[in-house]
Design an enzyme around this catalytic site. Structure first.
Site, short mmCIF file in Angstrom:
data_model
loop_
_atom_site.label_atom_id
_atom_site.label_comp_id
_atom_site.label_asym_id
_atom_site.label_seq_id
_atom_site.Cartn_x
_atom_site.Cartn_y
_atom_site.Cartn_z
N ASP A 1 16.66 28.73 0.39
CA ASP A 1 15.31 28.54 -0.14
C ASP A 1 14.28 28.49 0.99
OD1 ASP A 1 13.04 27.76 -1.51
OD2 ASP A 1 13.86 25.88 -2.25
N HIS B 1 14.19 21.56 -8.30
CA HIS B 1 14.42 21.19 -6.90
C HIS B 1 13.55 19.97 -6.58
CE1 HIS B 1 13.92 22.63 -2.41
NE2 HIS B 1 14.59 21.51 -2.50
N MET C 1 7.43 18.03 -5.90
CA MET C 1 7.08 17.37 -4.63
C MET C 1 6.25 16.13 -4.90
SD MET C 1 6.05 20.71 -2.39
CE MET C 1 7.00 22.22 -2.47
N SER D 1 10.47 31.14 -7.57
CA SER D 1 9.87 29.81 -7.54
C SER D 1 8.47 29.87 -8.14
CB SER D 1 9.78 29.30 -6.09
OG SER D 1 8.90 28.21 -6.04
N ASP E 1 9.74 23.63 -8.19
CA ASP E 1 9.64 22.77 -7.01
C ASP E 1 8.85 21.51 -7.31
OD1 ASP E 1 11.00 24.21 -4.87
OD2 ASP E 1 9.48 25.76 -5.17
N HIS F 1 13.10 28.63 -10.64
CA HIS F 1 13.10 27.54 -9.67
C HIS F 1 11.80 26.74 -9.77
CE1 HIS F 1 14.61 25.81 -5.84
NE2 HIS F 1 13.33 25.77 -5.47
N MET G 1 12.01 17.44 -4.34
CA MET G 1 11.68 17.11 -2.95
C MET G 1 10.91 15.80 -3.00
SD MET G 1 10.76 20.97 -1.84
CE MET G 1 10.56 21.39 -3.56
N MET H 1 17.81 24.85 3.11
CA MET H 1 16.39 25.16 3.30
C MET H 1 16.21 26.02 4.55
SD MET H 1 14.93 23.78 0.72
CE MET H 1 13.30 24.34 1.22
C1 DX5 Z 1 9.50 25.13 -0.30
C2 DX5 Z 1 10.04 25.29 -1.69
C3 DX5 Z 1 10.36 26.69 -1.99
C4 DX5 Z 1 9.17 27.60 -2.00
C5 DX5 Z 1 9.58 28.94 -1.49
O1 DX5 Z 1 9.21 23.83 -0.07
O2 DX5 Z 1 11.21 24.52 -1.88
O3 DX5 Z 1 11.11 26.84 -3.19
O4 DX5 Z 1 8.59 27.75 -3.26
O5 DX5 Z 1 8.46 29.72 -1.35
P1 DX5 Z 1 8.47 31.05 -0.45
O6 DX5 Z 1 9.49 31.95 -1.07
O7 DX5 Z 1 7.08 31.56 -0.57
O8 DX5 Z 1 8.84 30.63 0.94
ZN ZN Z 2 12.50 25.02 -3.69
#
Ligand code: DX5
Ligand code: ZN
Length: 213
Positions: A173, A64, A35, A6, A33, A31, A66, A135
């Site tokens: 994840d 991903h 948000m 990620s 993320d 990956h 969110m 998750m």
């Molecule tokens: C969390 C994200 C993850 C995050 C994981 O909200 O969706 O993809 O980057 O990070 P680690 O591996 O540090 O928990």
């Molecule tokens: Zn993620």
């Protein structure tokens, strides 16, 4: 198991360099993320950053979402270069419609499930999904602690997939390190996402090897 680093834990000041580092270290996917500050209490990146990475890495871009009401942005992220695209069951009313909107564009569709959400929320749509993102932290931040309650969910989902003869990929994840990677693999996961356990290490190649166990 496939490994999806990620970039949330990468150095955004030298993002492409950090992407190349995981690519050369043997990662399988990248990956990304996304948000929105509403669905989760953090704001990260938008389609512009995905577009900037498009064509500059050989790793498939695993985006991903969110974000609330993901339908608003699905096409934009696909245009930007998402090859695997997931959104959250908690953020979407017409799951079936959104999944098929993604698949019609030739992109692999996945649904994310928060730790507090039951697997039954995706049961009816399982045959339509290319992957499920279970998750193992409450989404929003990197570096959080793995929530072990996801383990029985992985096992139950593995059983559902196998019983129905499906090829749906189980991705896990959040909070993944060498120890928890081992637990989720034994529970039946196909893929893991890891941010801090990869980018937090000097030797990224070794970090990925450690996750493979
Ligand atoms: C969390 C994200 C993850 C995050 C994981 O909200 O969706 O993809 O980057 O990070 P680690 O591996 O540090 O928990
Ligand atoms: Zn993620």
């Amino acid at each position: 198991m496939k490994i999806a680093p990620s970039i949330l834990s990468a150095d955004f000041g030298r993002l492409l360099e950090d992407v190349k580092r995981v690519e050369e270290a043997g990662a399988d996917l990248l990956h990304v993320d996304v948000m929105d500050g509403q669905f989760v209490p953090n704001i990260t990146i938008g389609p512009l950053v995905v577009e900037a990475l498009k064509g500059r890495t050989s790793l498939p871009l695993d985006v991903h979402l969110m974000i609330c009401d993901p339908d608003r942005f699905v096409h934009e992220f696909i245009r930007a270069g998402a090859q695997h695209l997931s959104f959250h069951v908690e953020a979407c009313v017409h799951l079936h419609r959104t999944v098929h909107a993604i698949k019609e564009e030739g992109v692999r569709a996945g649904v994310g499930i928060n730790p507090g959400t039951s697997l039954s929320s995706v049961e009816c749509i399982l045959p339509d999904l290319d992957f499920v993102v279970l998750m193992s932290v409450n989404p929003g931040f990197g570096g959080q602690t793995f929530i072990p309650a996801v383990l029985p969910k992985i096992r139950a989902l593995r059983q559902m997939i196998d019983e129905q003869g499906l090829s749906t990929v189980i991705s896990v994840d959040g909070g993944i390190n060498a120890d928890t990677a081992c637990l989720v693999r034994d529970a039946g996961a196909d893929q893991i996402v890891a941010g801090s356990a990869i980018y937090g290490r000097k030797d990224i190649r070794q970090a990925i090897l450690d996750l493979r166990g």
